[in-house]
Design a protein around this motif. Structure first.
Motif, mmCIF file in Angstrom:
data_model
loop_
_atom_site.group_PDB
_atom_site.id
_atom_site.type_symbol
_atom_site.label_atom_id
_atom_site.label_comp_id
_atom_site.label_asym_id
_atom_site.label_seq_id
_atom_site.Cartn_x
_atom_site.Cartn_y
_atom_site.Cartn_z
ATOM 1 N N ILE A 113 39.261 41.063 34.223
ATOM 2 C CA ILE A 113 38.837 40.726 35.589
ATOM 3 C C ILE A 113 37.674 41.642 35.930
ATOM 4 O O ILE A 113 37.829 42.862 35.943
ATOM 5 N N ASN A 114 36.523 41.062 36.226
ATOM 6 C CA ASN A 114 35.357 41.880 36.563
ATOM 7 C C ASN A 114 35.048 41.785 38.050
ATOM 8 O O ASN A 114 34.429 40.834 38.520
ATOM 9 N N TYR A 115 35.473 42.814 38.789
ATOM 10 C CA TYR A 115 35.308 42.801 40.231
ATOM 11 C C TYR A 115 33.892 43.167 40.683
ATOM 12 O O TYR A 115 33.615 43.173 41.887
ATOM 13 N N ALA A 116 32.997 43.446 39.743
ATOM 14 C CA ALA A 116 31.599 43.648 40.121
ATOM 15 C C ALA A 116 30.934 42.314 40.439
ATOM 16 O O ALA A 116 29.886 42.279 41.095
ATOM 17 N N GLN A 117 31.511 41.247 39.973
ATOM 18 C CA GLN A 117 30.989 39.925 40.273
ATOM 19 C C GLN A 117 31.497 39.459 41.634
ATOM 20 O O GLN A 117 32.562 39.869 42.099
ATOM 21 N N TRP A 135 39.132 30.962 29.364
ATOM 22 C CA TRP A 135 39.314 30.168 30.578
ATOM 23 C C TRP A 135 38.932 31.035 31.772
ATOM 24 O O TRP A 135 39.673 31.933 32.160
ATOM 25 N N PRO A 136 37.759 30.811 32.376
ATOM 26 C CA PRO A 136 37.348 31.597 33.547
ATOM 27 C C PRO A 136 37.861 30.976 34.844
ATOM 28 O O PRO A 136 37.766 29.768 35.044
ATOM 29 N N LEU A 137 38.385 31.833 35.723
ATOM 30 C CA LEU A 137 38.967 31.382 36.984
ATOM 31 C C LEU A 137 38.476 32.238 38.140
ATOM 32 O O LEU A 137 38.034 33.373 37.945
ATOM 33 N N HIS A 138 38.598 31.722 39.346
ATOM 34 C CA HIS A 138 38.311 32.504 40.542
ATOM 35 C C HIS A 138 39.531 33.346 40.905
ATOM 36 O O HIS A 138 40.663 32.947 40.647
ATOM 37 N N VAL A 139 39.282 34.504 41.508
ATOM 38 C CA VAL A 139 40.367 35.408 41.879
ATOM 39 C C VAL A 139 39.976 36.174 43.137
ATOM 40 O O VAL A 139 38.799 36.484 43.358
ATOM 41 N N ALA A 140 40.960 36.457 43.963
ATOM 42 C CA ALA A 140 40.730 37.235 45.191
ATOM 43 C C ALA A 140 40.767 38.723 44.892
ATOM 44 O O ALA A 140 41.352 39.165 43.902
ATOM 45 N N HIS A 141 40.146 39.513 45.766
ATOM 46 C CA HIS A 141 40.306 40.967 45.727
ATOM 47 C C HIS A 141 40.845 41.449 47.073
ATOM 48 O O HIS A 141 40.978 40.671 48.020
ATOM 49 N N GLY A 142 41.171 42.741 47.138
ATOM 50 C CA GLY A 142 41.795 43.299 48.323
ATOM 51 C C GLY A 142 40.904 43.294 49.556
ATOM 52 O O GLY A 142 39.684 43.464 49.461
ATOM 53 N N VAL A 202 50.708 42.070 42.332
ATOM 54 C CA VAL A 202 51.204 41.041 41.421
ATOM 55 C C VAL A 202 50.201 39.888 41.342
ATOM 56 O O VAL A 202 49.314 39.761 42.183
ATOM 57 N N ILE A 203 50.378 39.066 40.325
ATOM 58 C CA ILE A 203 49.634 37.811 40.255
ATOM 59 C C ILE A 203 50.448 36.748 40.978
ATOM 60 O O ILE A 203 51.631 36.551 40.688
ATOM 61 N N HIS A 204 49.831 36.093 41.945
ATOM 62 C CA HIS A 204 50.502 35.016 42.677
ATOM 63 C C HIS A 204 49.477 33.972 43.072
ATOM 64 O O HIS A 204 48.261 34.197 43.000
ATOM 65 N N GLY A 205 49.958 32.836 43.472
ATOM 66 C CA GLY A 205 49.075 31.793 43.958
ATOM 67 C C GLY A 205 48.815 31.956 45.441
ATOM 68 O O GLY A 205 49.604 32.568 46.164
ATOM 69 N N ALA A 206 47.693 31.408 45.900
ATOM 70 C CA ALA A 206 47.341 31.535 47.318
ATOM 71 C C ALA A 206 46.471 30.360 47.743
ATOM 72 O O ALA A 206 45.589 29.917 46.999
ATOM 73 N N ASN A 207 46.718 29.884 48.954
ATOM 74 C CA ASN A 207 45.906 28.788 49.488
ATOM 75 C C ASN A 207 44.507 29.253 49.881
ATOM 76 O O ASN A 207 43.635 28.419 50.132
ATOM 77 N N TYR A 208 44.308 30.563 49.952
ATOM 78 C CA TYR A 208 42.981 31.080 50.312
ATOM 79 C C TYR A 208 42.107 31.341 49.087
ATOM 80 O O TYR A 208 41.035 31.939 49.197
ATOM 81 N N VAL A 209 42.548 30.888 47.915
ATOM 82 C CA VAL A 209 41.735 30.961 46.700
ATOM 83 C C VAL A 209 41.536 29.548 46.187
ATOM 84 O O VAL A 209 42.478 28.755 46.122
ATOM 85 N N CYS A 222 46.276 42.229 45.653
ATOM 86 C CA CYS A 222 46.714 41.435 44.499
ATOM 87 C C CYS A 222 45.574 40.579 43.939
ATOM 88 O O CYS A 222 44.733 40.090 44.690
ATOM 89 N N PRO A 223 45.592 40.357 42.612
ATOM 90 C CA PRO A 223 44.671 39.393 42.011
ATOM 91 C C PRO A 223 45.229 37.986 42.204
ATOM 92 O O PRO A 223 45.865 37.415 41.306
ATOM 93 N N ALA A 224 45.029 37.433 43.391
ATOM 94 C CA ALA A 224 45.582 36.129 43.737
ATOM 95 C C ALA A 224 44.718 35.014 43.171
ATOM 96 O O ALA A 224 43.487 35.088 43.179
#
Length: 254
Positions: A113-117, A135-142, A202-209, A222-224
């Motif tokens: 996970i590269n949070y500089a992006q 497989w590249p995916l979108h992920v949330a940060h804090g 934790v890794i979880h799903g989110a409607n905001y991602v 979390c890396p949602a």
């Protein structure tokens, strides 16, 4: 295998998914909305975290000669053939994984996970160590890693209550059902993320991602992931796979 199934055309499938999601957003939301809402919950804590014993692990590039590092990397020449993953984090993750292989029961995948992006970008890279596909995916940060919600994480923390993302090496653990539904616990293996389990990072799903090129909503550390991919990802990564969370600006061109 999760990524092997997608390996014939990772880029084209990702493009189609993004395009489809844009259509959905256009139909169901304000066409001008480019920033998704935040997680409405607060950062969670585990009152009595049952943290498994984590033995000391080798640190990449400090205990190996250049020759030994090269020997390790030759074993993974098939990985990421189209160069999607940021180069240095991938090298570091592969060396760390190989040096500590016995500590990772799930040896099918590693994740970078590269949070500089920007959160607009697919920066959660699942690497299939068997097929080499990615497989590249979108992920949330804090939330507090990005106070102005511009999609760029500016700071990181290991402290409870910080509402920030943590960096370092993680090992996936057990699954459970919590406030966000099906979720995957993480154990921090670095000094920068040692409180991950106690913080319920934790890794979880989110409607905001969403799998769309928009500023994603912010989590509480979390890396949602998108709800559309949550179950598939958790089922693939659970049970002791390596996740490497980094801030690597070389991948952003800055």
């Amino acid at each position: 295998m999760l990524v092997k199934q997608m390996n014939s055309s990772v880029r084209s499938r990702a493009t189609l998914l993004i395009a489809a999601t844009f259509i959905t957003l256009g139909l169901c939301a304000n066409a001008n909305a480019q920033t998704l809402p935040d997680d409405p919950a607060e950062e969670q804590t585990v009152a009595t975290p049952a943290t498994p014993a984590v033995r000391a692990m080798a640190t990449p590039a400090t205990t190996l000669s250049a020759y030994d590092q090269e020997s390790i990397l030759r074993k993974y020449d098939h990985v990421d053939p189209t160069n999607i993953v940021p180069t240095q984090p991938l090298i570091q993750a592969l060396i760390y994984f190989e040096q500590n292989r016995s500590s990772f029961p799930n040896q099918n995948y590693i994740t970078i996970i590269n949070y500089a992006q920007s959160s607009r970008q697919a920066r959660f890279y699942i690497v299939d160590l068997n097929s080499g596909g990615v497989w590249p995916l979108h992920v949330a940060h804090g939330k507090n890693s990005d106070p102005n919600h511009d999609g760029i994480a500016d700071s990181f923390s290991n402290a409870s209550g910080s509402n920030k993302t943590s960096l370092g090496f993680f090992r996936t653990a057990e699954t459970y059902y919590g406030g966000h539904g099906y979720s995957l616990r993480l154990d921090g293996l670095s000094s920068t993320n040692s409180n991950a389990r106690a913080r319920a990072i934790v890794i979880h799903g989110a409607n905001y991602v969403s799998e769309a090129s928009v500023v994603q909503g912010r989590s509480w550390g979390c890396p949602a992931l998108s709800m559309k991919v949550r179950t598939q990802v958790i089922d693939a990564l659970k049970g002791g796979s390596l996740i490497y969370s980094v801030f690597d600006k070389s991948a952003t061109g800055s």
